[in-house]
Design a protein around this motif. Structure first.
Motif, short mmCIF file in Angstrom:
data_model
loop_
_atom_site.label_atom_id
_atom_site.label_comp_id
_atom_site.label_asym_id
_atom_site.label_seq_id
_atom_site.Cartn_x
_atom_site.Cartn_y
_atom_site.Cartn_z
N ALA A 68 0.81 -1.22 0.00
CA ALA A 68 0.00 0.00 0.00
C ALA A 68 0.84 1.27 0.00
O ALA A 68 0.29 2.37 -0.06
N GLY A 69 2.19 1.13 0.08
CA GLY A 69 3.05 2.31 0.00
C GLY A 69 3.72 2.71 1.29
O GLY A 69 4.16 3.86 1.42
N LEU A 70 3.84 1.81 2.27
CA LEU A 70 4.45 2.16 3.55
C LEU A 70 5.86 2.72 3.38
O LEU A 70 6.23 3.71 4.02
N ALA A 71 6.67 2.08 2.52
CA ALA A 71 8.07 2.50 2.39
C ALA A 71 8.19 3.94 1.91
O ALA A 71 9.15 4.65 2.24
N ASP A 72 7.24 4.41 1.09
CA ASP A 72 7.28 5.79 0.60
C ASP A 72 6.73 6.79 1.61
O ASP A 72 6.88 8.00 1.42
N ALA A 73 6.11 6.29 2.66
CA ALA A 73 5.51 7.18 3.66
C ALA A 73 6.44 7.45 4.83
O ALA A 73 6.09 8.21 5.73
N VAL A 74 7.62 6.83 4.82
CA VAL A 74 8.58 7.01 5.92
C VAL A 74 9.86 7.61 5.36
O VAL A 74 10.08 7.60 4.14
N PRO A 75 10.72 8.16 6.21
CA PRO A 75 11.99 8.71 5.72
C PRO A 75 12.85 7.64 5.06
O PRO A 75 12.68 6.44 5.30
N LEU A 76 13.81 8.08 4.25
CA LEU A 76 14.67 7.15 3.53
C LEU A 76 15.37 6.19 4.48
O LEU A 76 15.48 4.99 4.19
N TRP A 77 15.84 6.69 5.61
CA TRP A 77 16.59 5.83 6.52
C TRP A 77 15.73 4.70 7.10
O TRP A 77 16.24 3.65 7.47
N ALA A 78 14.42 4.94 7.16
CA ALA A 78 13.52 3.93 7.74
C ALA A 78 12.95 2.99 6.69
O ALA A 78 12.40 1.93 7.04
N SER A 79 13.08 3.31 5.41
CA SER A 79 12.42 2.50 4.37
C SER A 79 12.94 1.07 4.30
O SER A 79 12.17 0.17 3.95
N PRO A 80 14.23 0.78 4.61
CA PRO A 80 14.65 -0.63 4.54
C PRO A 80 14.10 -1.50 5.67
O PRO A 80 14.05 -2.73 5.54
N LEU A 81 13.68 -0.88 6.77
CA LEU A 81 13.35 -1.65 7.97
C LEU A 81 12.19 -2.62 7.75
O LEU A 81 12.28 -3.79 8.15
N PRO A 82 11.07 -2.20 7.16
CA PRO A 82 9.99 -3.20 6.95
C PRO A 82 10.39 -4.32 6.01
O PRO A 82 9.95 -5.46 6.19
N TRP A 83 11.24 -4.03 5.02
CA TRP A 83 11.70 -5.10 4.12
C TRP A 83 12.60 -6.08 4.87
O TRP A 83 12.49 -7.30 4.67
N VAL A 84 13.47 -5.56 5.71
CA VAL A 84 14.32 -6.44 6.52
C VAL A 84 13.46 -7.28 7.46
O VAL A 84 13.73 -8.48 7.68
N ALA A 85 12.40 -6.68 8.00
CA ALA A 85 11.49 -7.43 8.87
C ALA A 85 10.84 -8.58 8.11
O ALA A 85 10.75 -9.71 8.62
N LEU A 86 10.38 -8.32 6.88
CA LEU A 86 9.80 -9.38 6.07
C LEU A 86 10.81 -10.51 5.85
O LEU A 86 10.47 -11.69 5.96
N TRP A 87 12.02 -10.12 5.52
CA TRP A 87 13.06 -11.12 5.24
C TRP A 87 13.34 -11.97 6.48
O TRP A 87 13.41 -13.21 6.39
N VAL A 88 13.48 -11.35 7.63
CA VAL A 88 13.76 -12.09 8.87
C VAL A 88 12.61 -13.03 9.21
O VAL A 88 12.82 -14.21 9.55
N LEU A 89 11.39 -12.55 9.10
CA LEU A 89 10.22 -13.37 9.45
C LEU A 89 10.07 -14.55 8.49
O LEU A 89 9.82 -15.69 8.92
N TYR A 90 10.23 -14.29 7.20
CA TYR A 90 10.05 -15.39 6.25
C TYR A 90 11.24 -16.35 6.29
O TYR A 90 11.07 -17.57 6.12
N LEU A 91 12.44 -15.83 6.51
CA LEU A 91 13.61 -16.70 6.69
C LEU A 91 13.38 -17.63 7.87
O LEU A 91 13.74 -18.83 7.80
N SER A 92 12.81 -17.13 8.94
CA SER A 92 12.55 -17.96 10.12
C SER A 92 11.61 -19.11 9.78
O SER A 92 11.76 -20.21 10.32
N ILE A 93 10.64 -18.87 8.91
CA ILE A 93 9.71 -19.92 8.51
C ILE A 93 10.40 -20.93 7.59
O ILE A 93 10.31 -22.15 7.77
N VAL A 94 11.10 -20.43 6.57
CA VAL A 94 11.74 -21.31 5.60
C VAL A 94 12.76 -22.22 6.26
O VAL A 94 12.85 -23.42 5.95
#
Length: 517
Positions: free
Chosen positions: A88-114
């Motif tokens: 829905a556009g979360l990464a564009d709604a936060v500052p540049l420094w914060a934009s990688p954080l939700p993607w890293v969260a996705l990666w950590v959570l899905y890595l934990s499952i895999v």
């Protein structure tokens, strides 16, 4: 650094990120819906049993710190929520420094499952989703121009997906070299779709064209991704077209859509006539440039192993060379089945078996069963049990870790397991016995379809699993889920699907080959 920024690719970045977020959403929803029966505490391959024997260093995962079914569900639904927000556009709604954080969260959570998913998560598209999501974390947001190095890393990823698949075919089955593999593939692929019957009945010259086009798009076109525009854009469009052909001809989870999303990183929208308005961006922060260059250097180092694999005559496919599933090697269908063997599961409510016992068949959502049922389209959703049932038909070895626990859950009427099926012939009381038989399936021809209304013709081949009850499974070491009572009707013997005496299964013997690109 003028070469660092690629402002003309802002639309490509937008599409890549939105599509990747949508695919992560599907992945997490898939995990939330299916995990209890597959890897839950009472599942066929329970996570607690896996984490007890495999240390954290070999399978980094949050579930080494704690596991419960509620905790797993919380991880899966949290990942789904973050993915939906990114779509829905979360990464564009936060500052540049914060934009990688939700993607890293996705990666950590899905890595934990895999990393605890065992054979249910052994497919190449799991590693591909993880690698793509990790790269997406460095694409930035609307506050900065798209970083050219990350766009090139995505081209490198698409190259490995396509070129690896092309090499494994040329080095593998001779039918790829004589252009006859597509005579069989549409019929014998893991999970046919609603158009697969029609693809199978294309004239043989068209099947040869399909095979030749596959070689061109996987062995020649990927090289063009690294050429100047507009060649790279045209190459990406050709890859997209072939992926859509695969979407139409079968069910390969989110693999094809993920490859399309990554190919968009090579597309210059202006080269294909899209009315894209130029955007101006502020100067790229030095810290962001340093972060992207560090990523690029790390990928370059980690690329040694997949490149060595691509150049090897003993090329393997769908392999991760590190526990973080970064910079992997891909490829599939180095060999093609000429015949389709399907495992058919049946149950009976009769307490004593006789030659006249009536058996009732379980129906699966995606894999062939009822011959009059047109195959359905499920991709990009992934029916994990149905896919593994295809491997079970190829060889009992693929099913050894989980098939008997699956039978035990049918005998107890386990709700989580039954939700994975399309049809349960015992809605009120679980069966007393279940059995499995091996059948040969082939597509009917036009005349048979008109006469019988059947899309498939099936022929019984052999017994796959002798009739078993819960007592027999308990003697073999397969306990029913807690709260379920074993039945008192024993069988004289319990056999493995391959006919040998059964012994409780150990760890999975390697991973099944991954799906095609």
């Amino acid at each position: 650094m003028d070469w660092f920024a690629a402002p003309d690719y802002w639309l490509s970045r937008l599409l890549v990120q939105r599509m990747l977020a949508g695919l992560y959403l599907i992945g997490f929803l898939n995990a939330a819906a299916q995990f209890r029966a597959l890897i839950g505490s009472d599942g066929m391959l329970p996570v607690p049993r896996f984490t007890a024997r495999v240390p954290f260093r070999r399978s980094p995962s949050l579930f080494h710190l704690h596991y419960s079914d509620r905790y797993f569900a919380a991880v899966a639904w949290t990942g789904a929520a973050v993915a939906a927000a990114l779509a829905a556009g979360l990464a564009d709604a936060v500052p540049l420094w914060a934009s990688p954080l939700p993607w890293v969260a996705l990666w950590v959570l899905y890595l934990s499952i895999v990393n605890v998913g065992q054979t249910w998560y052994s497919f190449g598209w799991e590693s591909l989703l993880l690698e793509a999501g990790f790269l997406a974390a460095f694409l930035g947001n609307a506050d900065a121009a798209p970083p050219a190095p990350v766009l090139w890393l995505m081209r490198w990823l698409v190259f490995r997906v396509e070129f690896g698949a092309g090499l494994i075919k040329i080095r593998g089955d001779s039918c790829w070299r004589d252009l006859t593999c597509l005579r069989y593939h549409h019929e014998t692929q893991p999970m046919p779709g609603p158009l697969s019957w029609f693809f199978h009945h294309l004239p043989d010259p068209l099947h040869r064209v399909e095979a030749a086009a596959n070689h061109a798009v996987q062995l020649v076109v990927p090289l063009c991704l690294f050429l100047p525009q507009p060649v790279a854009t045209y190459a990406a469009c050709l890859i997209t077209a072939t992926q859509l052909w695969l979407v139409a001809s079968g069910n390969f989870a989110w693999l094809n859509w993920l490859t399309i999303a990554l190919a968009l990183a090579a597309v210059d929208p202006a080269r294909i006539g899209l009315p894209v308005h130029a955007r101006t961006y502020p100067d790229t922060p030095a810290w962001y440039e340093a972060l992207v260059l560090a990523l690029t250097a790390a990928v370059a180092v980690l690329s040694y192993w997949p490149v060595r694999n691509l150049l090897s005559r003993r090329q393997v496919m769908n392999r991760s060379f590190n526990r973080l599933h970064l910079v992997n090697t891909y490829g599939a269908f180095g060999s093609i089945n000429r015949l389709r063997q399907e495992v058919v599961l049946e149950g009976t409510a009769e307490p004593v078996l006789t030659p006249h016992t009536v058996w009732h068949e379980y129906g699966f959502k995606g894999k062939p069963g009822d011959v009059r049922r047109l195959p359905r389209q499920y991709a990009p959703y992934h029916l994990r049990l149905d896919w593994l049932m295809w491997f079970a038909g190829i060889s009992p070895g693929y099913a050894r870790p989980w098939f008997l626990p699956f039978a035990a859950r049918l005998l107890t009427g386990d709700p989580a397991t039954l939700r994975l099926l399309r049809h349960n012939p015992f809605p009120d009381t679980p069966p007393t016995h279940v059995r499995a038989t091996l059948h040969l399936y082939r597509f009917t021809d036009w005349r048979e379809l008109r006469r019988t209304g059947a899309w498939w013709h099936r022929t019984p081949l052999s017994e796959y699993l002798a009739p078993v009850d819960l007592a027999a499974l308990a003697r073999a070491g397969h306990r029913p889920p807690p709260g379920r009572r074993t039945r008192t009707v024993p069988l004289d013997r319990l056999r493995h699907p391959d006919g040998r005496p059964h012994h409780p299964p150990g760890p999975a013997h390697g991973h099944p080959p991954g799906p095609p690109e």
